[in-house]
Design an enzyme around this catalytic site. Sequence first.
Site, PDB file in Angstrom:
ATOM      1  N   HIS A 126       0.874  -1.177   0.000  1.00  0.00           N
ATOM      2  CA  HIS A 126       0.000   0.000   0.000  1.00  0.00           C
ATOM      3  C   HIS A 126       0.916   1.233   0.000  1.00  0.00           C
ATOM      4  O   HIS A 126       2.011   1.181   0.558  1.00  0.00           O
ATOM      5  CB  HIS A 126      -0.830  -0.054   1.284  1.00  0.00           C
ATOM      6  CG  HIS A 126      -1.903   0.978   1.415  1.00  0.00           C
ATOM      7  ND1 HIS A 126      -1.644   2.279   1.761  1.00  0.00           N
ATOM      8  CD2 HIS A 126      -3.256   0.894   1.268  1.00  0.00           C
ATOM      9  CE1 HIS A 126      -2.779   2.956   1.823  1.00  0.00           C
ATOM     10  NE2 HIS A 126      -3.779   2.135   1.534  1.00  0.00           N
ATOM     11  N   ASP A 203       3.020  -4.378   8.118  1.00  0.00           N
ATOM     12  CA  ASP A 203       1.819  -3.579   7.897  1.00  0.00           C
ATOM     13  C   ASP A 203       0.635  -4.522   8.097  1.00  0.00           C
ATOM     14  O   ASP A 203       0.356  -5.367   7.245  1.00  0.00           O
ATOM     15  CB  ASP A 203       1.845  -3.004   6.474  1.00  0.00           C
ATOM     16  CG  ASP A 203       0.549  -2.274   6.124  1.00  0.00           C
ATOM     17  OD1 ASP A 203      -0.383  -2.275   6.951  1.00  0.00           O
ATOM     18  OD2 ASP A 203       0.474  -1.716   5.009  1.00  0.00           O
ATOM     19  N   GLN A 206      -4.541  -4.924   7.038  1.00  0.00           N
ATOM     20  CA  GLN A 206      -5.542  -5.870   6.517  1.00  0.00           C
ATOM     21  C   GLN A 206      -5.557  -7.198   7.263  1.00  0.00           C
ATOM     22  O   GLN A 206      -6.333  -8.088   6.900  1.00  0.00           O
ATOM     23  CB  GLN A 206      -5.316  -6.136   5.022  1.00  0.00           C
ATOM     24  CG  GLN A 206      -5.558  -4.949   4.114  1.00  0.00           C
ATOM     25  CD  GLN A 206      -7.008  -4.468   4.096  1.00  0.00           C
ATOM     26  OE1 GLN A 206      -7.929  -5.145   4.549  1.00  0.00           O
ATOM     27  NE2 GLN A 206      -7.219  -3.274   3.577  1.00  0.00           N
ATOM     28  N   LYS A 229     -10.722  -0.021  10.248  1.00  0.00           N
ATOM     29  CA  LYS A 229     -10.951  -1.218   9.416  1.00  0.00           C
ATOM     30  C   LYS A 229     -11.367  -2.409  10.265  1.00  0.00           C
ATOM     31  O   LYS A 229     -11.572  -3.506   9.755  1.00  0.00           O
ATOM     32  CB  LYS A 229      -9.693  -1.550   8.611  1.00  0.00           C
ATOM     33  CG  LYS A 229      -9.392  -0.504   7.545  1.00  0.00           C
ATOM     34  CD  LYS A 229      -8.172  -0.831   6.721  1.00  0.00           C
ATOM     35  CE  LYS A 229      -7.948   0.262   5.677  1.00  0.00           C
ATOM     36  NZ  LYS A 229      -6.697   0.082   4.931  1.00  0.00           N
ATOM     37  N   CYS A 367      -4.752   2.513  -3.706  1.00  0.00           N
ATOM     38  CA  CYS A 367      -3.529   3.040  -3.074  1.00  0.00           C
ATOM     39  C   CYS A 367      -2.350   2.108  -3.284  1.00  0.00           C
ATOM     40  O   CYS A 367      -1.506   1.932  -2.392  1.00  0.00           O
ATOM     41  CB  CYS A 367      -3.717   3.282  -1.579  1.00  0.00           C
ATOM     42  SG  CYS A 367      -5.022   4.421  -1.200  1.00  0.00           S
TER      43      CYS A 367
HETATM   44  C1  LIG Z   1      -5.721   0.726   4.517  1.00  0.00           C
HETATM   45  C2  LIG Z   1      -4.349   0.266   4.478  1.00  0.00           C
HETATM   46  C3  LIG Z   1      -3.297   1.051   4.959  1.00  0.00           C
HETATM   47  C4  LIG Z   1      -3.498   2.441   5.466  1.00  0.00           C
HETATM   48  O1  LIG Z   1      -4.464   2.540   6.452  1.00  0.00           O
HETATM   49  P1  LIG Z   1      -4.956   3.987   6.887  1.00  0.00           P
HETATM   50  O2  LIG Z   1      -6.034   3.690   7.869  1.00  0.00           O
HETATM   51  O3  LIG Z   1      -5.473   4.665   5.661  1.00  0.00           O
HETATM   52  O4  LIG Z   1      -3.796   4.675   7.484  1.00  0.00           O
HETATM   53  C5  LIG Z   1      -2.031   0.537   4.929  1.00  0.00           C
HETATM   54  N1  LIG Z   1      -1.781  -0.691   4.439  1.00  0.00           N
HETATM   55  C6  LIG Z   1      -2.759  -1.475   3.975  1.00  0.00           C
HETATM   56  C7  LIG Z   1      -2.420  -2.844   3.472  1.00  0.00           C
HETATM   57  C8  LIG Z   1      -4.072  -1.028   3.962  1.00  0.00           C
HETATM   58  O5  LIG Z   1      -5.033  -1.795   3.484  1.00  0.00           O
END
Ligand SMILES: *Cc1c(COP(=O)(O)O)cnc(C)c1O
Length: 411
Positions: A126, A203, A206, A229, A367
């Site tokens: 992302h 990260d 998800q 999320k 993104c």
């Molecule tokens: C949504 C997402 C982000 C960023 O999350 P934010 O809440 O917009 O800061 C980073 N990495 C992944 C894989 C995402 O799906």
Amino acid sequence: MASGTMQLNASSIREDFPILGRKVNGKPLIYLDNAATSQKPRQVIDSIRDYYGNYNANVHRGIHRLSEEASEAYESSREKAARFINAGFEETIFTKNATESLNLVAYSIGMQLGKGDEVVVSEMEHHSNFVPWQQICLKKGARLRFVKIDKEGRLDMDDLAGCLNRKTRIVSITHVSNVLGTINPVREIAKLAHDCGALFIVDAAQSAPHMPLDVRSIGCDFLAFSSHKMLGPTGIGVLYGKKELLDSMQPFIYGGDMIREVTFESTRFNELPWKFEAGTPNIAGGIGLGAAIGYLEKIGMENVFEHEKMLSEYALGRLLSEEDIKVYGPKKGRAGVISFNLKGIHAHDVAAILDQEGIAIRGGHHCAMPLMSRLEASGTARASFYIYNTKQEIDAMASALEKVRGVLTGR
Ligand SMILES: *Cc1c(COP(=O)(O)O)cnc(C)c1O
């Protein structure tokens, strides 16, 4: 573990989500854009209303009752967040979102990078786990390397091994791809990164909402995710960091709340985790995140994962049986995020026509523009699932795709 899992009851869960009762374009809302943000249960909405209605005050500084109650609620949410990922209280830092968590590490650790150092990310990142590293590397003269993905959309582990060497300082990779649904083998990557003396950052934007997470078992040095999320409010996220690393790092933002003592000449910083939390935090957000974690834990993260696995297998079965649909990402062992394209039709048009049917999916680059160029697609349509979604909703999406074909190609 299969023995501990129980089928989750999506229809009783749905009753907790007020928004699922509304209509869009005269049709019942079918919300399949959970990778962008999730909906919120009444328990989360009520916890925020309760804070503002009954004990709103600033945290950490008041001697009065309301401030004590607010601090207690806010910090008990931190305890919940720490337990949720098996981290220590001091290792659990509240940020604005996963993006800010990743930037905090990139700036604080990245300041120490120099010429000749290397940072490794993957092609499926992302932008928030990509642009911060790219910019720090440009500034510091370090080299940014990208691990390739294979034809199935999995991380190419041989290529990863080839990217690692004595110069590697940081490996930062997503746990689950927000486009491909790929689940990356983070424990294995942690070992490989540590073997060459690098730090490993996950990260988890998800994965934290959708599966059990344990930072000790992964063995990562940092891990980032967002509340919004995972049923919680926007504007609050988490950064986990190993205590000894956080202790040695410079804060990213300076101001009130993060200090111990300030003189005209110098400042002693507060202890962890507050050292990284300058200024009045998102108190209501923290409290709402605590309620969201409580809600998910009641269901059980194993059950959440199994439910979405069932939905994504079902959806894949339906989409793959259509000749004119291209599905991206692995066909097996993946998370509940499915990207696809209808032959000759732009993803935005697919999303717009589904919207007319009350169905919310996303169309675009998600993104992840470098990944789109790797997939040779200008964008994809993406359906992503959560605890309140059902097979019937996937059937409705499949029928709506028929309509898309009819409207746009006359097929
Ligand atoms: C949504 C997402 C982000 C960023 O999350 P934010 O809440 O917009 O800061 C980073 N990495 C992944 C894989 C995402 O799906």
